[in-house]
Scaffold this motif. Structure first.
Motif, mmCIF file in Angstrom:
data_model
loop_
_atom_site.group_PDB
_atom_site.id
_atom_site.type_symbol
_atom_site.label_atom_id
_atom_site.label_comp_id
_atom_site.label_asym_id
_atom_site.label_seq_id
_atom_site.Cartn_x
_atom_site.Cartn_y
_atom_site.Cartn_z
ATOM 1 N N ALA A 53 -4.012 7.502 -8.193
ATOM 2 C CA ALA A 53 -2.692 8.042 -7.836
ATOM 3 C C ALA A 53 -2.043 7.728 -6.341
ATOM 4 N N LEU A 54 -2.801 8.150 -5.516
ATOM 5 C CA LEU A 54 -2.908 7.847 -4.160
ATOM 6 C C LEU A 54 -2.635 6.583 -3.930
ATOM 7 N N GLY A 55 -3.427 5.776 -4.153
ATOM 8 C CA GLY A 55 -3.465 4.122 -3.898
ATOM 9 C C GLY A 55 -2.333 3.610 -4.432
ATOM 10 N N MET A 56 -1.695 3.880 -5.620
ATOM 11 C CA MET A 56 -0.563 3.334 -6.478
ATOM 12 C C MET A 56 0.515 3.836 -5.348
ATOM 13 N N LEU A 57 0.590 4.977 -4.893
ATOM 14 C CA LEU A 57 1.709 5.498 -3.946
ATOM 15 C C LEU A 57 1.713 4.627 -2.639
ATOM 16 N N LEU A 58 0.516 4.494 -2.153
ATOM 17 C CA LEU A 58 0.457 3.522 -1.121
ATOM 18 C C LEU A 58 0.964 1.942 -1.194
ATOM 19 N N LEU A 59 0.580 1.623 -2.324
ATOM 20 C CA LEU A 59 1.104 0.525 -2.832
ATOM 21 C C LEU A 59 2.522 0.352 -2.850
ATOM 22 N N LEU A 60 3.278 1.246 -3.318
ATOM 23 C CA LEU A 60 4.800 1.396 -3.319
ATOM 24 C C LEU A 60 5.357 1.200 -1.845
ATOM 25 N N ILE A 61 4.592 2.096 -0.879
ATOM 26 C CA ILE A 61 5.160 2.080 0.435
ATOM 27 C C ILE A 61 4.644 0.798 1.009
ATOM 28 N N PHE A 62 3.755 0.135 0.751
ATOM 29 C CA PHE A 62 3.519 -1.197 1.207
ATOM 30 C C PHE A 62 4.653 -1.953 0.881
ATOM 31 N N LEU A 63 4.870 -2.191 -0.452
ATOM 32 C CA LEU A 63 6.000 -2.978 -1.125
ATOM 33 C C LEU A 63 7.405 -2.704 -0.507
ATOM 34 N N ALA A 64 7.522 -1.253 -0.276
ATOM 35 C CA ALA A 64 8.944 -1.189 0.330
ATOM 36 C C ALA A 64 8.921 -1.971 1.941
ATOM 37 N N ALA A 65 7.876 -1.832 2.620
ATOM 38 C CA ALA A 65 7.696 -2.035 3.947
ATOM 39 C C ALA A 65 7.801 -3.821 3.978
ATOM 40 N N TYR A 66 6.932 -4.324 2.917
ATOM 41 C CA TYR A 66 6.672 -5.774 2.892
ATOM 42 C C TYR A 66 8.198 -6.546 2.439
ATOM 43 N N LEU A 67 8.928 -5.807 1.604
ATOM 44 C CA LEU A 67 10.229 -6.331 1.350
ATOM 45 C C LEU A 67 11.282 -6.263 2.342
ATOM 46 N N THR A 68 11.067 -5.186 3.161
ATOM 47 C CA THR A 68 11.981 -4.952 4.020
ATOM 48 C C THR A 68 11.571 -6.025 5.156
ATOM 49 N N ALA A 69 10.686 -6.236 5.473
ATOM 50 C CA ALA A 69 10.285 -7.485 6.294
ATOM 51 C C ALA A 69 10.638 -8.651 6.098
ATOM 52 N N LEU A 70 10.737 -9.009 4.873
ATOM 53 C CA LEU A 70 10.886 -10.202 4.199
ATOM 54 C C LEU A 70 12.437 -10.429 4.008
ATOM 55 N N SER A 71 13.003 -9.410 4.203
ATOM 56 C CA SER A 71 14.714 -9.519 4.378
ATOM 57 C C SER A 71 14.876 -9.685 5.929
ATOM 58 N N TRP A 72 14.151 -9.523 6.712
ATOM 59 C CA TRP A 72 14.403 -9.826 8.015
ATOM 60 C C TRP A 72 13.723 -11.020 8.589
ATOM 61 N N ALA A 73 12.688 -11.348 8.035
ATOM 62 C CA ALA A 73 11.801 -12.724 8.480
ATOM 63 C C ALA A 73 11.480 -13.795 7.310
ATOM 64 N N ASP A 74 11.012 -14.673 7.911
ATOM 65 C CA ASP A 74 10.463 -15.777 6.749
ATOM 66 C C ASP A 74 9.157 -15.493 6.306
ATOM 67 N N LEU A 75 9.097 -15.501 4.875
ATOM 68 C CA LEU A 75 7.559 -15.225 4.204
ATOM 69 C C LEU A 75 6.676 -16.039 4.758
ATOM 70 N N SER A 76 6.664 -17.322 5.463
ATOM 71 C CA SER A 76 5.697 -17.777 6.135
ATOM 72 C C SER A 76 5.170 -17.218 7.548
ATOM 73 N N PHE A 77 6.174 -16.095 7.955
ATOM 74 C CA PHE A 77 5.648 -15.602 9.157
ATOM 75 C C PHE A 77 5.075 -14.174 8.676
ATOM 76 N N VAL A 78 5.775 -13.410 7.692
ATOM 77 C CA VAL A 78 5.321 -12.242 7.109
ATOM 78 C C VAL A 78 4.224 -11.926 6.710
ATOM 79 N N LEU A 79 3.838 -13.072 5.708
ATOM 80 C CA LEU A 79 2.446 -12.838 4.952
ATOM 81 C C LEU A 79 1.274 -13.087 5.954
ATOM 82 N N PRO A 80 1.274 -14.153 7.017
ATOM 83 C CA PRO A 80 0.333 -14.106 7.937
ATOM 84 C C PRO A 80 0.353 -12.787 8.808
ATOM 85 N N ALA A 81 1.401 -11.990 9.140
ATOM 86 C CA ALA A 81 1.564 -11.148 10.104
ATOM 87 C C ALA A 81 0.745 -9.843 9.658
ATOM 88 N N ILE A 82 0.597 -9.753 8.285
ATOM 89 C CA ILE A 82 -0.135 -8.746 7.705
ATOM 90 C C ILE A 82 -1.650 -9.089 7.639
#
Length: 159
Positions: A53-82
Protein backbone atom coordinates in the motif's frame (compact mmCIF):
# COMPACT_ATOMS: atom_id res chain seq x y z
CA UNK A 1 15.17 25.07 -10.19
CA UNK A 2 11.55 23.93 -9.93
CA UNK A 3 12.20 21.18 -12.47
CA UNK A 4 15.17 19.92 -10.43
CA UNK A 5 13.06 19.78 -7.26
CA UNK A 6 10.24 17.91 -8.98
CA UNK A 7 12.73 15.48 -10.54
CA UNK A 8 14.32 14.88 -7.11
CA UNK A 9 10.88 14.14 -5.64
CA UNK A 10 10.19 11.75 -8.53
CA UNK A 11 13.52 9.94 -8.08
CA UNK A 12 13.12 9.61 -4.30
CA UNK A 13 9.49 8.49 -4.51
CA UNK A 14 10.38 5.95 -7.21
CA UNK A 15 13.28 4.48 -5.22
CA UNK A 16 11.37 4.20 -1.95
CA UNK A 17 8.31 2.82 -3.78
CA UNK A 18 10.44 0.08 -5.30
CA UNK A 19 11.83 -0.82 -1.87
CA UNK A 20 8.34 -0.98 -0.36
CA UNK A 21 7.03 -3.09 -3.26
CA UNK A 22 10.01 -5.42 -2.98
CA UNK A 23 9.52 -5.80 0.77
CA UNK A 24 5.80 -6.41 0.34
CA UNK A 25 6.27 -9.04 -2.36
CA UNK A 26 8.91 -10.87 -0.30
CA UNK A 27 6.09 -11.44 2.18
CA UNK A 28 3.96 -13.08 -0.50
CA UNK A 29 4.01 -16.88 -0.65
CA UNK A 30 5.80 -18.55 -3.54
CA UNK A 31 4.10 -17.68 -6.80
CA UNK A 32 1.74 -20.18 -8.31
CA UNK A 33 0.66 -20.35 -11.92
CA UNK A 34 -1.77 -17.52 -12.63
CA UNK A 35 -5.44 -18.38 -12.45
CA UNK A 36 -8.62 -17.07 -10.89
CA UNK A 37 -7.67 -18.13 -7.35
CA UNK A 38 -4.20 -16.61 -7.74
CA UNK A 39 -5.68 -13.34 -9.02
CA UNK A 40 -8.02 -13.06 -6.03
CA UNK A 41 -5.24 -13.97 -3.60
CA UNK A 42 -2.88 -11.42 -5.16
CA UNK A 43 -5.57 -8.73 -5.07
CA UNK A 44 -6.12 -9.39 -1.37
CA UNK A 45 -2.37 -9.25 -0.74
CA UNK A 46 -2.14 -5.92 -2.60
CA UNK A 47 -4.76 -4.22 -0.46
CA UNK A 48 -3.90 -5.86 2.87
CA UNK A 49 -0.10 -5.54 2.90
CA UNK A 50 1.07 -2.22 4.34
CA UNK A 51 4.33 -2.27 2.37
CA UNK A 52 2.52 -2.71 -0.93
CA UNK A 53 0.00 0.00 0.00
CA UNK A 54 2.82 2.41 0.87
CA UNK A 55 4.66 1.46 -2.34
CA UNK A 56 1.58 2.18 -4.43
CA UNK A 57 1.10 5.54 -2.68
CA UNK A 58 4.73 6.43 -3.38
CA UNK A 59 4.26 5.41 -7.02
CA UNK A 60 1.35 7.85 -7.24
CA UNK A 61 3.60 10.59 -5.87
CA UNK A 62 6.27 9.59 -8.40
CA UNK A 63 3.73 9.70 -11.22
CA UNK A 64 2.47 13.15 -10.21
CA UNK A 65 6.02 14.52 -10.05
CA UNK A 66 7.02 12.78 -13.29
CA UNK A 67 4.02 14.12 -15.19
CA UNK A 68 4.66 17.59 -13.80
CA UNK A 69 8.26 17.43 -15.00
CA UNK A 70 7.07 16.25 -18.42
CA UNK A 71 4.81 19.30 -18.65
CA UNK A 72 7.88 21.50 -18.18
CA UNK A 73 10.64 19.65 -20.03
CA UNK A 74 11.25 17.14 -22.81
CA UNK A 75 10.85 13.41 -22.18
CA UNK A 76 14.35 12.90 -23.57
CA UNK A 77 15.61 15.04 -20.67
CA UNK A 78 13.23 13.98 -17.87
CA UNK A 79 13.70 10.24 -18.18
CA UNK A 80 17.51 10.29 -17.93
CA UNK A 81 17.35 12.93 -15.20
CA UNK A 82 15.71 10.47 -12.81
CA UNK A 83 18.34 7.80 -13.50
CA UNK A 84 20.17 8.50 -10.21
CA UNK A 85 17.22 6.71 -8.63
CA UNK A 86 18.85 3.48 -9.86
CA UNK A 87 21.83 4.07 -7.56
CA UNK A 88 19.58 4.99 -4.65
CA UNK A 89 17.42 1.91 -5.22
CA UNK A 90 20.47 -0.36 -5.31
CA UNK A 91 21.76 1.14 -2.06
CA UNK A 92 18.39 0.95 -0.35
CA UNK A 93 17.95 -2.65 -1.54
CA UNK A 94 21.20 -3.55 0.13
CA UNK A 95 20.21 -1.83 3.39
CA UNK A 96 16.50 -2.62 3.73
CA UNK A 97 16.07 -5.80 1.69
CA UNK A 98 19.50 -7.23 2.58
CA UNK A 99 20.25 -7.91 -1.07
CA UNK A 100 23.78 -8.68 -2.17
CA UNK A 101 24.76 -6.07 -4.73
CA UNK A 102 27.87 -7.32 -6.52
CA UNK A 103 30.63 -5.00 -7.75
CA UNK A 104 29.62 -5.81 -11.33
CA UNK A 105 26.03 -4.75 -10.61
CA UNK A 106 27.25 -1.53 -9.00
CA UNK A 107 29.50 -0.85 -12.00
CA UNK A 108 26.65 -1.45 -14.45
CA UNK A 109 24.35 0.81 -12.45
CA UNK A 110 27.00 3.56 -12.39
CA UNK A 111 27.45 3.25 -16.16
CA UNK A 112 23.71 3.66 -16.71
CA UNK A 113 23.61 6.74 -14.51
CA UNK A 114 26.75 8.20 -16.12
CA UNK A 115 25.25 7.79 -19.58
CA UNK A 116 22.01 9.35 -18.42
CA UNK A 117 23.95 12.24 -16.89
CA UNK A 118 25.49 13.01 -20.29
CA UNK A 119 22.00 13.22 -21.77
CA UNK A 120 20.77 15.38 -18.89
CA UNK A 121 23.52 17.92 -19.52
CA UNK A 122 21.78 18.80 -22.78
CA UNK A 123 18.67 20.22 -21.08
CA UNK A 124 16.34 22.07 -23.37
CA UNK A 125 12.63 22.26 -23.76
CA UNK A 126 11.42 22.05 -27.31
CA UNK A 127 7.90 22.76 -26.05
CA UNK A 128 9.07 26.33 -25.44
CA UNK A 129 10.27 26.64 -29.02
CA UNK A 130 7.71 28.29 -31.23
CA UNK A 131 7.84 27.07 -34.84
CA UNK A 132 8.41 29.75 -37.45
CA UNK A 133 5.40 30.58 -39.56
CA UNK A 134 5.30 31.69 -43.12
CA UNK A 135 2.54 33.49 -44.93
CA UNK A 136 0.87 30.16 -45.77
CA UNK A 137 0.48 29.10 -42.10
CA UNK A 138 2.35 27.04 -39.52
CA UNK A 139 5.51 25.39 -40.80
CA UNK A 140 5.16 21.73 -41.59
CA UNK A 141 1.39 21.62 -41.24
CA UNK A 142 -0.78 19.77 -43.67
CA UNK A 143 -4.02 21.46 -44.46
CA UNK A 144 -6.89 20.78 -46.75
CA UNK A 145 -6.48 22.33 -50.16
CA UNK A 146 -9.10 22.87 -52.78
CA UNK A 147 -9.02 20.17 -55.43
CA UNK A 148 -6.11 20.61 -57.83
CA UNK A 149 -4.41 23.38 -55.86
CA UNK A 150 -1.72 21.41 -54.11
CA UNK A 151 -3.06 18.03 -53.16
CA UNK A 152 -2.74 18.71 -49.41
CA UNK A 153 0.97 19.49 -49.65
CA UNK A 154 1.85 22.91 -48.25
CA UNK A 155 3.24 25.09 -50.99
CA UNK A 156 2.81 22.30 -53.50
CA UNK A 157 1.01 22.30 -56.79
CA UNK A 158 -1.14 19.76 -58.58
CA UNK A 159 1.35 19.24 -61.37
Amino acid sequence: MKTAIVLAVAALANSFANICLGKGMKQYPTARPPGTAWLLEMGLHLVSNRWLALGMLLLLIFLAAYLTALSWADLSFVLPAIAPAYLLTAGLSRIFLHEAVSPARWAGTFLIVAGAALVSLTYSSSSNTIPKQDAAGPAGSLRESPAGSGGGIPGGSAS
